[in-house]
Write an enzyme that holds these catalytic residues in place. Structure first.
Site, PDB file in Angstrom:
ATOM      1  CE  LYS A 272      -3.963  -2.131   2.297  1.00 26.66           C
ATOM      2  NZ  LYS A 272      -4.979  -1.921   1.256  1.00 26.66           N
ATOM      3  NE  ARG A 347     -10.641  -9.703  -3.412  1.00 27.76           N
ATOM      4  CZ  ARG A 347     -10.951  -8.712  -4.253  1.00 27.76           C
ATOM      5  NH1 ARG A 347     -11.159  -8.962  -5.535  1.00 27.76           N
ATOM      6  NH2 ARG A 347     -11.064  -7.479  -3.817  1.00 27.76           N
TER       7      ARG A 347
HETATM    8  N1  BES Z   1      -8.303  -4.299   3.567  1.00 29.66           N
HETATM    9  C1  BES Z   1      -8.436  -3.738   2.281  1.00 29.66           C
HETATM   10  C2  BES Z   1      -9.748  -3.006   2.057  1.00 29.66           C
HETATM   11  C3  BES Z   1      -9.960  -1.765   2.889  1.00 29.66           C
HETATM   12  C4  BES Z   1      -9.690  -0.526   2.363  1.00 29.66           C
HETATM   13  C5  BES Z   1     -10.473  -1.846   4.162  1.00 29.66           C
HETATM   14  C6  BES Z   1      -9.905   0.603   3.109  1.00 29.66           C
HETATM   15  C7  BES Z   1     -10.700  -0.706   4.917  1.00 29.66           C
HETATM   16  C8  BES Z   1     -10.414   0.518   4.393  1.00 29.66           C
HETATM   17  C9  BES Z   1      -8.333  -4.844   1.226  1.00 29.66           C
HETATM   18  O1  BES Z   1      -7.554  -5.936   1.556  1.00 29.66           O
HETATM   19  C10 BES Z   1      -7.713  -4.225   0.023  1.00 29.66           C
HETATM   20  O2  BES Z   1      -6.580  -3.861   0.094  1.00 29.66           O
HETATM   21  N2  BES Z   1      -8.502  -4.121  -1.033  1.00 29.66           N
HETATM   22  C11 BES Z   1      -8.050  -3.540  -2.244  1.00 29.66           C
HETATM   23  C12 BES Z   1      -8.489  -4.439  -3.358  1.00 29.66           C
HETATM   24  C13 BES Z   1      -7.862  -4.102  -4.674  1.00 29.66           C
HETATM   25  C14 BES Z   1      -6.403  -4.465  -4.667  1.00 29.66           C
HETATM   26  C15 BES Z   1      -8.595  -4.861  -5.741  1.00 29.66           C
HETATM   27  C16 BES Z   1      -8.694  -2.167  -2.351  1.00 29.66           C
HETATM   28  O3  BES Z   1      -9.833  -2.015  -1.941  1.00 29.66           O
HETATM   29  O4  BES Z   1      -8.051  -1.247  -2.838  1.00 29.66           O
HETATM   30 MN    MN Z   2      -5.499  -5.627   1.041  1.00 31.64          MN
END
Ligand code: BES
Ligand code: MN
Ligand code: ZN
Length: 492
Positions: A272, A347
């Site tokens: 991230k 997921r």
């Molecule tokens: N844990 C995150 C989702 C999330 C984002 C939770 C903000 C709480 C606040 C999840 O694992 C993630 O990183 N999702 C990505 C998916 C993408 C790579 C398709 C996202 O939402 O950007």
């Molecule tokens: Mn994630």
């Protein structure tokens, strides 16, 4: 603090603060309220006029009453419009009152609020929940408690005598919500897969649930390649938690609750970046936290329903052992996944947890996960997304959430969008196009449930709240423990 249900009228009550609920645009004092105001030498009417109190939801006003009065303070609380009053408005009003009484250093408090829909039991429960949740303050990470001043000792719910069971129920549910909040609030160096397993152990021990913890080797034997792919970069051992509540006789129903349990989500090798909120990713176990919170509540309530509480808990980290973008993983149902983004890890862990839940032969499965930023883009911070191919289950959950005051909105499981996560070399990829990202996530999960009625809740927004609001403090909310409990109990 003790919450009591008594039949004393506001007029006859004695103590530190009496709280009166008033509807919007109906703040005239008539009947009993007029007599009370007379007794208080017009203090209430003065307070209404001076503060231009209109009864708006969430509003309150407080004043001192003359020194010879049997009541030291009056708190007015707004209930919003009488038409279309929701139970949650009373839960929020009780919370506003409790906060105000605490600030005013009251030890004894009484609430005189209307009864919702002639349902004294639901009203008493909601009021007591609002009070418990508003007063919860987390001082675990402060060197000195900021919770100063006298504690509230007794809260009397006026006109609700006989509702002691509802008040007990509220305490049990609040304990579950507070556990979930505390798990989400604690940072990733305090809440780890190991401590999550210990928390499950404590719940099992205290409330008589059965506990099974699958270690890495056992998960390997079960073929949980998706979960273990995520776990492989962490220096901490993954823990697959399976808590079971079984009633004494034959269960009327069997259900499973499955929560995403990432104690930290760095994104993995698709790390991230700046502005991604990486520093908030301790909350990525919000689904598992609410699952354990629900277990704590159900363990005390002891319904005639068998409930399985499941979470595949790990961290998503980076190291030389990390899964690489492009790796192909095989989940425990044999399906293969091309990991085109290591940050779509939730997921992957849920895939194996859902397969496990599906094999238990339950009547329904609900999963809850801080799964996608896309769901927050779609529905904002306060509303969860709900997906289900099963209309009856979706309706049950919608009603349970309405009663709980936990907002959610049903979203489409648009099968056509599965094309977006088709892989040329594996059965599927773990991410698709940016548009509809929370829908493809739900379609991905669907591949791991056979025929059991199933619903998925994307709770990425509402598990956390940046500002205090009603019974929610700023920070972890404990969402959606109350909905889960209502759903299990069939309160819908
Ligand atoms: N844990 C995150 C989702 C999330 C984002 C939770 C903000 C709480 C606040 C999840 O694992 C993630 O990183 N999702 C990505 C998916 C993408 C790579 C398709 C996202 O939402 O950007
Ligand atoms: Mn994630
Ligand atoms: Zn995540």
């Amino acid at each position: 603090m003790e919450i009591r249900a008594i039949d004393t009228r506001g007029l006859d009550w004695t103590g530190d603060a009496l709280a009166i609920g008033l509807f919007e645009d109906a703040v005239e004092l008539t009947g009993d309220l007029a007599s009370l105001d007379e007794k208080l030498a017009g203090t209430m009417q003065e307070l209404i006029s001076e503060t231009e109190f209109k009864g708006k939801p969430g509003s309150s006003a407080v004043t001192r009453v003359g020194s010879n009065s049997p009541i030291r303070k009056i708190i007015l609380v707004g209930l919003g419009k009488q038409d279309g009053l929701k139970l949650d408005a009373l839960r929020r009003a009780a919370a506003v009152v409790a906060r105000s009484a605490k600030k005013e250093r009251c030890k004894t408090l009484a609430l005189s609020l209307p009864i919702f829909n002639d349902d004294a039991s639901s009203t008493a429960q909601a009021l007591a929940e609002g009070i418990h949740l508003a007063l919860h303050q987390d001082n675990r990470f402060k060197s000195e408690s900021e919770d100063k001043g006298p504690a509230l000792e007794t809260v009397d719910l006026l006109g609700l005598s006989g509702q002691d069971e509802a008040i007990t129920r509220a305490g049990q549910i609040a304990a579950g919500v507070i556990l979930a909040r505390e798990l989400v609030t604690a940072p990733a160096n305090a809440v780890t897969p190991i401590t999550m397993a210990e928390t499950a152990q404590a719940i099992a021990h205290e409330h008589g649930l059965a506990l099974e913890i699958l270690e890495r080797e056992e998960c390997e034997k079960l073929g949980m390649g998706a979960f273990l792919g995520v776990a492989q970069a962490s220096d901490l051992p993954p823990k697959f938690i399976h808590l079971t509540y079984k009633p004494e006789g034959t269960p009327r129903r069997k259900v499973a609750i499955v929560g995403k349990g990432l104690t930290f989500d760095s994104g993995g090798l698709n790390i991230k970046g700046a502005g991604s909120g990486i520093e908030t990713m301790k909350m990525d176990m919000g689904g598992a936290a609410a699952t354990l919170g629900a277990a704590k509540a159900i363990g005390q309530i002891k319904p005639d329903i068998e409930v399985h509480f499941i979470s595949a808990v790990t961290e998503n980290m980076i190291s030389g052992r990390a899964m690489r973008p492009g790796d192909i993983l095989t989940a425990s149902n044999g399906k293969t996944i091309e990991v085109n983004n290591t940050d779509a890890e939730g997921r992957l862990t849920l895939a194996d947890a859902l397969v496990f839940a599906d094999k238990l032969g339950v009547d329904a499965i609900v999963d809850l996960a801080t799964l996608t930023g896309a769901c927050i883009i779609a529905l904002g911070d306060d509303i969860a997304g709900m997906w289900s191919p099963d209309d009856a289950l979706a309706a049950q959950i919608a009603q349970a959430s309405e009663l709980a005051g936990e907002k959610m909105w049903r979203m489409p499981l648009e099968e056509k969008y599965f094309e977006g996560i088709k892989s040329p070399i594996a059965d599927m990829k773990n991410t698709g196009p940016r548009g509809g990202g929370s829908i493809t996530a739900a379609l991905f999960l669907k591949q791991f449930v056979k025929d059991t009625p199933w619903a998925h809740l994307d709770v990425a927004g509402p598990v956390w709240s940046d500002k205090e609001n009603g019974y929610n403090n700023s920070g972890a909310t404990g969402y959606p423990v109350r909905t889960l409990v209502n759903w299990v109990l069939g309160n819908n």
